[in-house]
Write a protein that holds these residues in place. Structure first.
Motif, PDB file in Angstrom:
ATOM      1  N   GLU A 178      40.411  41.780  30.737  1.00 52.89           N
ATOM      2  CA  GLU A 178      40.730  42.090  32.553  1.00 52.89           C
ATOM      3  C   GLU A 178      39.629  41.620  33.194  1.00 52.89           C
ATOM      4  O   GLU A 178      39.143  41.311  33.749  1.00 52.89           O
ATOM      5  CB  GLU A 178      41.179  43.483  31.939  1.00 52.89           C
ATOM      6  N   LEU A 179      37.954  42.298  32.140  1.00 53.62           N
ATOM      7  CA  LEU A 179      37.075  41.968  32.743  1.00 53.62           C
ATOM      8  C   LEU A 179      36.347  40.664  33.690  1.00 53.62           C
ATOM      9  O   LEU A 179      35.384  40.595  34.229  1.00 53.62           O
ATOM     10  CB  LEU A 179      35.060  42.853  31.967  1.00 53.62           C
ATOM     11  N   LEU A 180      37.434  39.477  32.253  1.00 48.13           N
ATOM     12  CA  LEU A 180      36.850  38.107  32.708  1.00 48.13           C
ATOM     13  C   LEU A 180      37.319  37.283  33.966  1.00 48.13           C
ATOM     14  O   LEU A 180      37.066  37.067  34.772  1.00 48.13           O
ATOM     15  CB  LEU A 180      37.358  37.632  31.248  1.00 48.13           C
ATOM     16  N   THR A 181      38.615  38.261  34.740  1.00 46.91           N
ATOM     17  CA  THR A 181      39.585  38.370  35.594  1.00 46.91           C
ATOM     18  C   THR A 181      38.823  38.849  36.395  1.00 46.91           C
ATOM     19  O   THR A 181      38.020  37.866  37.728  1.00 46.91           O
ATOM     20  CB  THR A 181      40.971  39.431  35.140  1.00 46.91           C
ATOM     21  N   ALA A 182      37.976  40.802  35.875  1.00 45.36           N
ATOM     22  CA  ALA A 182      37.546  40.492  37.372  1.00 45.36           C
ATOM     23  C   ALA A 182      36.007  39.996  38.029  1.00 45.36           C
ATOM     24  O   ALA A 182      35.911  39.315  38.936  1.00 45.36           O
ATOM     25  CB  ALA A 182      36.907  42.210  37.153  1.00 45.36           C
ATOM     26  N   THR A 183      35.621  39.133  36.713  1.00 42.66           N
ATOM     27  CA  THR A 183      34.254  38.018  37.017  1.00 42.66           C
ATOM     28  C   THR A 183      34.762  36.993  38.054  1.00 42.66           C
ATOM     29  O   THR A 183      33.790  36.933  38.713  1.00 42.66           O
ATOM     30  CB  THR A 183      33.305  38.106  35.863  1.00 42.66           C
ATOM     31  N   GLU A 184      36.071  36.379  37.487  1.00 44.24           N
ATOM     32  CA  GLU A 184      36.722  35.011  38.357  1.00 44.24           C
ATOM     33  C   GLU A 184      36.754  35.821  39.977  1.00 44.24           C
ATOM     34  O   GLU A 184      36.702  35.197  40.554  1.00 44.24           O
ATOM     35  CB  GLU A 184      37.964  34.724  37.532  1.00 44.24           C
ATOM     36  N   ARG A 185      37.445  36.979  40.551  1.00 40.22           N
ATOM     37  CA  ARG A 185      38.156  37.202  41.427  1.00 40.22           C
ATOM     38  C   ARG A 185      36.885  37.828  41.764  1.00 40.22           C
ATOM     39  O   ARG A 185      36.474  37.184  43.456  1.00 40.22           O
ATOM     40  CB  ARG A 185      39.129  38.190  41.542  1.00 40.22           C
ATOM     41  N   ALA A 186      35.714  37.593  41.542  1.00 37.26           N
ATOM     42  CA  ALA A 186      34.440  38.337  42.453  1.00 37.26           C
ATOM     43  C   ALA A 186      33.987  36.742  42.544  1.00 37.26           C
ATOM     44  O   ALA A 186      32.568  36.660  42.872  1.00 37.26           O
ATOM     45  CB  ALA A 186      33.748  38.915  41.496  1.00 37.26           C
ATOM     46  N   ASN A 187      34.548  36.119  42.199  1.00 41.68           N
ATOM     47  CA  ASN A 187      33.729  34.224  42.476  1.00 41.68           C
ATOM     48  C   ASN A 187      32.254  34.029  41.448  1.00 41.68           C
ATOM     49  O   ASN A 187      31.568  32.798  41.960  1.00 41.68           O
ATOM     50  CB  ASN A 187      33.203  34.122  43.689  1.00 41.68           C
TER      51      ASN A 187
END
Ligand code: AMP
Length: 377
Positions: free
Chosen positions: A11-20
């Motif tokens: 989930e946090l990896l997705t969050a970093t991706e979404r934050a570019n």
């Protein structure tokens, strides 16, 4: 190195991706794995290094396995020196939290705004980001308990101490349980910090990054000779002539900031002021509008010259020169960040000529002075 190699949850990896965030910054590579393991940490890193995400991501990971509280006993406390930093840290936490299945509640508390709404919102807070004075006010009103804090972050500790908050910090530390994880960040390693580090941190892992170097070569600098009376019309000509998406205009006083904004607005140009005379709410709103691109022009005093991070700012205008050459470099350093090129334009009156020479000498760079005599605006 990739974010996926640091031990963060899916989930946090997705969050970093979404934050570019495509790749972790050096401070994150060093800090994240150790913090996930629960180690204490001493970080020597300035604003702009990516230190916020370096501690917020492991904290969010910790909270995913922590049931949280329905009461006023916060599990994570982040102490910061200023309201601006409190708001920025909370924003980073909120942005990442959007992608988590266990919702994390972050609250920023600071002085200069009324205390009652903060007291009400405290219930169920997971991450409390606070300035020392306001935190003590809240404690004295029994608005929260710190006896269940599991992670303590002291951010920009050099600044906290330089602002004279040592006693407040000691009072706060006395409220905390003995067993906890401690994370301390400071832009510089100062003597005043040593005693605190020794008493606070338990076998900390030490990480550091170089302070932000402003690469003046990435910034194209221009200066225009102009009389004080023609500054206003010239500024309007400038902002209307280029296709800069965002412009940060620096002035030396609160009055000038308001006057410049009024004049621009009167001429149909959208601009907002940012200075110390504005309420905290108005400052936060002005910055948010500028950062999101809703407002193209921000007119600021040197309050905005340090720390505040605006990505890809293409143009800085010095409507008035700052007194210190250091501030000049900080101002123009708001553009040309992270390897991007930027432009800085200074308006120079007769009286500024000598001072501008000193600035160039200190900076070690010559800036060509252009005449505006033949220009029509
Ligand atoms: P900080 O030093 O925490 O104030 O962060 C400085 C800026 O870098 C902020 O605008 C962050 O959003 C941005 N940032 C932090 N980490 C990364 C990363 N890994 N990739 C891209 N941007 C980042």
């Amino acid at each position: 190195m990739k974010f996926s190699e640091l031990g963060l949850s899916k989930e946090l990896l997705t969050a970093t991706e979404r934050a570019n965030y495509s790749n972790p910054y050096p401070i994150q590579i060093q800090a994240i794995p150790a913090l996930i393991k629960g180690r204490d940490l001493l970080g020597i890193a300035p604003t702009g290094s990516g230190k916020t995400a370096a501690y917020i991501l492991p904290i969010l990971q910790f909270l995913q396995k922590n049931p949280g509280t329905k009461h006023r006993a916060v599990p994570v406390l982040v102490l910061v020196p200023t309201r601006e930093l409190a708001a920025q840290v909370a924003e980073v936490a909120d942005n990442f939290s959007r992608f988590l299945s266990r919702k994390v509640k972050t609250l920023a508390v600071y002085g200069g705004v009324s205390i009652n709404p903060q007291m009400q919102k405290l219930i169920g807070t997971d991450i409390l980001v606070a300035t020392p004075g306001r935190l003590l006010d809240l404690l004295s009103q029994n608005a929260l308990q710190l006896n269940q804090v599991e992670i303590l972050v002291l951010d920009e500790m050099d600044k906290v101490l330089n602002m004279g908050f040592r006693e407040e910090i000691d009072q706060i530390l006395a409220e905390l349980p003995k067993k906890r994880q401690n994370i301390l960040f400071s832009a510089t390693m100062e003597e005043t910090l040593e005693e605190m580090i020794a008493s606070l941190l338990n076998e900390p892992i030490k990480v550091s990054v170089e302070p932000e170097t402003i690469d003046a070569d990435l910034i194209e600098q221009y200066a225009y000779r102009i009389s004080a009376e023609r500054k206003g019309p010239f500024l309007r000509y400038l902002v209307n002539s280029g296709d800069w998406t965002q412009i940060l205009i620096f002035v030396s006083s609160i009055r000038t900031a308001d006057n410049v904004v009024t004049k621009l607005n009167k001429n149909g140009i959208d601009a907002i002021a940012f200075h110390g005379d504005k309420s905290q709410g108005a400052r936060t709103e002005a910055l948010a509008k500028f950062k999101s691109g809703k407002t193209r022009i921000l007119v600021a005093t040197d309050l905005a010259g340090r720390g505040i991070d605006i990505k890809f700012l293409p143009l800085v205008i010095n409507y008035e020169l700052p007194r210190s050459p250091k501030d000049y470099v900080h101002r123009i350093g708001r553009t040309g960040r992270a390897g991007a090129t930027g432009e800085a334009i200074s308006l120079i009156t007769e009286e500024d000529l000598h001072h501008f020479k000193i600035i160039q000498k200190k900076m070690g760079k010559h800036v060509q002075l252009r005449s505006t005599d033949e220009m029509e605006f």
